[in-house]
Design a protein around this motif. Sequence first.
Motif, PDB file in Angstrom:
ATOM      1  N   ASN A  21      -0.986  34.138   9.933  1.00  0.00           N
ATOM      2  CA  ASN A  21      -2.303  33.731   9.431  1.00  0.00           C
ATOM      3  C   ASN A  21      -2.397  32.220   9.249  1.00  0.00           C
ATOM      4  O   ASN A  21      -3.001  31.732   8.291  1.00  0.00           O
ATOM      5  N   SER A  62      -7.529  37.837  19.241  1.00  0.00           N
ATOM      6  CA  SER A  62      -7.073  38.074  17.864  1.00  0.00           C
ATOM      7  C   SER A  62      -7.184  36.797  17.037  1.00  0.00           C
ATOM      8  O   SER A  62      -7.608  36.831  15.876  1.00  0.00           O
ATOM      9  N   ARG A  65     -10.831  36.118  16.304  1.00  0.00           N
ATOM     10  CA  ARG A  65     -11.305  37.048  15.275  1.00  0.00           C
ATOM     11  C   ARG A  65     -10.830  36.599  13.893  1.00  0.00           C
ATOM     12  O   ARG A  65     -11.596  36.616  12.923  1.00  0.00           O
ATOM     13  N   LEU A  66      -9.569  36.189  13.797  1.00  0.00           N
ATOM     14  CA  LEU A  66      -9.020  35.725  12.523  1.00  0.00           C
ATOM     15  C   LEU A  66      -9.780  34.492  12.033  1.00  0.00           C
ATOM     16  O   LEU A  66     -10.160  34.409  10.858  1.00  0.00           O
ATOM     17  N   ARG A  68     -12.819  33.595  12.808  1.00  0.00           N
ATOM     18  CA  ARG A  68     -14.176  34.011  12.440  1.00  0.00           C
ATOM     19  C   ARG A  68     -14.180  34.698  11.068  1.00  0.00           C
ATOM     20  O   ARG A  68     -15.033  34.417  10.229  1.00  0.00           O
ATOM     21  N   ASP A  69     -13.204  35.574  10.819  1.00  0.00           N
ATOM     22  CA  ASP A  69     -13.127  36.272   9.532  1.00  0.00           C
ATOM     23  C   ASP A  69     -12.898  35.301   8.382  1.00  0.00           C
ATOM     24  O   ASP A  69     -13.496  35.429   7.309  1.00  0.00           O
ATOM     25  N   HIS A  71     -13.746  32.161   8.381  1.00  0.00           N
ATOM     26  CA  HIS A  71     -14.981  31.395   8.244  1.00  0.00           C
ATOM     27  C   HIS A  71     -16.018  32.177   7.427  1.00  0.00           C
ATOM     28  O   HIS A  71     -16.656  31.621   6.525  1.00  0.00           O
ATOM     29  N   VAL A  72     -16.162  33.462   7.723  1.00  0.00           N
ATOM     30  CA  VAL A  72     -17.105  34.308   6.980  1.00  0.00           C
ATOM     31  C   VAL A  72     -16.721  34.363   5.504  1.00  0.00           C
ATOM     32  O   VAL A  72     -17.579  34.246   4.618  1.00  0.00           O
ATOM     33  N   GLU A  73     -15.431  34.533   5.227  1.00  0.00           N
ATOM     34  CA  GLU A  73     -14.969  34.591   3.837  1.00  0.00           C
ATOM     35  C   GLU A  73     -15.233  33.265   3.114  1.00  0.00           C
ATOM     36  O   GLU A  73     -15.658  33.262   1.949  1.00  0.00           O
TER      37      GLU A  73
END
Length: 98
Positions: A21, A62, A65-66, A68-69, A71-73
């Motif tokens: 991560n 992958s 996606r990580l 983007r996730d 960034h959303v958080e």
Amino acid sequence: MFDMSHLTTLSEALEQSVINNDIEEIQRLCQVNDDFIRTIEPLVNDKQGNESIKHFISVHQSATRLIRDVHVEMQKQLYQTNKTRKNVNKYKGVKNAE
């Protein structure tokens, strides 16, 4: 034609960054290798090479996606912080009340 050994090395580094991560490392790898990534094309009559490309694409998806996730958080947390600040500002006068 692109360098298959570079693709393998990049895939491994990117995959390890996704496992860890490590957002900064993912961004660095993608930024530094952007020109190389854009030159990747399917190979004619090279099944193993195309499998390596498919693996890289999967790892890259992958990583995307990580990112983007995360960034959303971060957007959600920023929204909550701003909402909290606005609510606190509404009650400024309370601390001065007697």
